[in-house]
Scaffold this motif. Sequence first.
Motif, PDB file in Angstrom:
ATOM      1  N   GLN A  47      14.745 -20.642  16.340  1.00  6.77           N
ATOM      2  CA  GLN A  47      15.567 -19.456  16.974  1.00  6.77           C
ATOM      3  C   GLN A  47      15.439 -18.442  15.876  1.00  6.77           C
ATOM      4  O   GLN A  47      15.091 -18.827  14.470  1.00  6.77           O
ATOM      5  CB  GLN A  47      16.546 -20.534  16.702  1.00  6.77           C
ATOM      6  CG  GLN A  47      16.819 -21.523  17.618  1.00  6.77           C
ATOM      7  CD  GLN A  47      18.366 -22.394  17.529  1.00  6.77           C
ATOM      8  OE1 GLN A  47      18.977 -22.001  16.815  1.00  6.77           O
ATOM      9  NE2 GLN A  47      18.581 -22.660  18.983  1.00  6.77           N
ATOM     10  N   ALA A  48      16.088 -17.242  15.952  1.00  3.77           N
ATOM     11  CA  ALA A  48      16.123 -16.311  15.109  1.00  3.77           C
ATOM     12  C   ALA A  48      16.751 -16.978  13.933  1.00  3.77           C
ATOM     13  O   ALA A  48      17.201 -17.499  13.513  1.00  3.77           O
ATOM     14  CB  ALA A  48      16.784 -15.335  15.363  1.00  3.77           C
ATOM     15  N   THR A  59       6.728 -18.629  19.125  1.00  2.03           N
ATOM     16  CA  THR A  59       8.141 -18.305  19.638  1.00  2.03           C
ATOM     17  C   THR A  59       9.237 -18.645  18.332  1.00  2.03           C
ATOM     18  O   THR A  59       9.434 -18.893  18.343  1.00  2.03           O
ATOM     19  CB  THR A  59       7.653 -19.203  20.888  1.00  2.03           C
ATOM     20  OG1 THR A  59       6.879 -18.958  21.683  1.00  2.03           O
ATOM     21  CG2 THR A  59       8.922 -18.179  22.112  1.00  2.03           C
ATOM     22  N   VAL A  60      10.200 -16.882  19.410  1.00  2.00           N
ATOM     23  CA  VAL A  60      11.398 -17.011  18.104  1.00  2.00           C
ATOM     24  C   VAL A  60      12.074 -16.612  19.409  1.00  2.00           C
ATOM     25  O   VAL A  60      11.805 -15.445  19.904  1.00  2.00           O
ATOM     26  CB  VAL A  60      10.980 -15.904  17.101  1.00  2.00           C
ATOM     27  CG1 VAL A  60      12.836 -16.061  16.062  1.00  2.00           C
ATOM     28  CG2 VAL A  60      10.036 -16.113  15.809  1.00  2.00           C
ATOM     29  N   SER A  61      12.971 -17.224  19.274  1.00  2.00           N
ATOM     30  CA  SER A  61      14.400 -17.008  20.826  1.00  2.00           C
ATOM     31  C   SER A  61      15.438 -16.311  20.144  1.00  2.00           C
ATOM     32  O   SER A  61      15.749 -16.707  18.462  1.00  2.00           O
ATOM     33  CB  SER A  61      14.286 -18.131  21.410  1.00  2.00           C
ATOM     34  OG  SER A  61      15.317 -19.283  20.270  1.00  2.00           O
ATOM     35  N   SER A  62      15.979 -16.015  20.444  1.00  2.00           N
ATOM     36  CA  SER A  62      16.968 -15.348  19.646  1.00  2.00           C
ATOM     37  C   SER A  62      18.393 -16.002  20.000  1.00  2.00           C
ATOM     38  O   SER A  62      18.441 -17.265  20.270  1.00  2.00           O
ATOM     39  CB  SER A  62      17.359 -13.284  20.944  1.00  2.00           C
ATOM     40  OG  SER A  62      17.657 -13.203  22.236  1.00  2.00           O
ATOM     41  N   LYS A  78      12.088 -13.268  12.855  1.00  2.00           N
ATOM     42  CA  LYS A  78      12.854 -12.724  14.379  1.00  2.00           C
ATOM     43  C   LYS A  78      12.168 -12.671  15.704  1.00  2.00           C
ATOM     44  O   LYS A  78      11.421 -13.252  15.669  1.00  2.00           O
ATOM     45  CB  LYS A  78      13.043 -10.982  13.892  1.00  2.00           C
ATOM     46  CG  LYS A  78      13.155 -11.211  12.599  1.00  2.00           C
ATOM     47  CD  LYS A  78      12.774  -9.272  12.413  1.00  2.00           C
ATOM     48  CE  LYS A  78      13.157  -8.923  10.341  1.00  2.00           C
ATOM     49  NZ  LYS A  78      13.008  -7.545  10.352  1.00  2.00           N
ATOM     50  N   PRO A  79      12.843 -12.718  16.938  1.00  2.00           N
ATOM     51  CA  PRO A  79      11.846 -12.405  18.019  1.00  2.00           C
ATOM     52  C   PRO A  79      10.934 -11.388  17.824  1.00  2.00           C
ATOM     53  O   PRO A  79       9.868 -12.293  18.899  1.00  2.00           O
ATOM     54  CB  PRO A  79      13.096 -11.740  19.467  1.00  2.00           C
ATOM     55  CG  PRO A  79      14.328 -11.959  18.098  1.00  2.00           C
ATOM     56  CD  PRO A  79      14.012 -11.727  16.922  1.00  2.00           C
ATOM     57  N   GLU A  80      11.059 -10.472  17.269  1.00  2.00           N
ATOM     58  CA  GLU A  80       9.884  -9.591  17.315  1.00  2.00           C
ATOM     59  C   GLU A  80       8.021 -10.444  16.716  1.00  2.00           C
ATOM     60  O   GLU A  80       7.423  -9.858  16.627  1.00  2.00           O
ATOM     61  CB  GLU A  80       9.572  -7.993  16.924  1.00  2.00           C
ATOM     62  CG  GLU A  80      10.342  -8.046  15.816  1.00  2.00           C
ATOM     63  CD  GLU A  80      11.984  -8.559  15.343  1.00  2.00           C
ATOM     64  OE1 GLU A  80      12.272  -8.908  16.363  1.00  2.00           O
ATOM     65  OE2 GLU A  80      12.431  -7.643  14.906  1.00  2.00           O
ATOM     66  N   ASP A  81       8.796 -11.077  15.976  1.00  2.00           N
ATOM     67  CA  ASP A  81       7.098 -11.797  15.490  1.00  2.00           C
ATOM     68  C   ASP A  81       6.665 -12.960  16.069  1.00  2.00           C
ATOM     69  O   ASP A  81       5.685 -13.730  16.340  1.00  2.00           O
ATOM     70  CB  ASP A  81       7.699 -12.993  14.537  1.00  2.00           C
ATOM     71  CG  ASP A  81       7.999 -12.428  12.936  1.00  2.00           C
ATOM     72  OD1 ASP A  81       9.644 -12.124  12.845  1.00  2.00           O
ATOM     73  OD2 ASP A  81       8.404 -11.227  12.529  1.00  2.00           O
ATOM     74  N   THR A  82       7.381 -12.680  17.850  1.00  2.00           N
ATOM     75  CA  THR A  82       6.960 -13.550  18.281  1.00  2.00           C
ATOM     76  C   THR A  82       5.438 -13.772  18.779  1.00  2.00           C
ATOM     77  O   THR A  82       5.219 -12.420  19.092  1.00  2.00           O
ATOM     78  CB  THR A  82       7.259 -13.930  19.539  1.00  2.00           C
ATOM     79  OG1 THR A  82       9.118 -14.607  19.153  1.00  2.00           O
ATOM     80  CG2 THR A  82       7.246 -14.566  21.361  1.00  2.00           C
TER      81      THR A  82
END
Length: 121
Positions: free
Chosen positions: A13-14, A118-121, A87-91
């Motif tokens: 998760q974020a 995968t980073v979820s928001s 952060k989600p943009e690190d996915t």
Amino acid sequence: QVQLVESGGGLVQAGDSLRLSCAASGRTFSTDAMGWFRQAPGKEREFVAAIRRIGGSSFYAVSVKGRFTISRDNAKSTLYLQMNSLKPEDTAVYYCAAGSGIWSSQGYNYWGQGTQVTVSS
């Protein structure tokens, strides 16, 4: 030849942390630097961080500086990427690389198979 095998990716998760590892084998002494790159769907592969084999100088992309830390254990021939405050943009798929370059993927001769983060928001 140098063989690289990444591990440690996953779904988080974020705000969470994750540590990637890259086990190197073969003629690792022939490379001047090791680095991490990442590629998100529909985007080009981009530089994340790198570290010199001799001296240990490290380099970071602006987008990860202050959150990610690259390190290496020469005795274990292992490269690490500690990722904090994700952060989600690190996915992306994260790739380990070895070669003589720092910033450009063209400076790296050897690549791992990649590990998904995968980073979820």
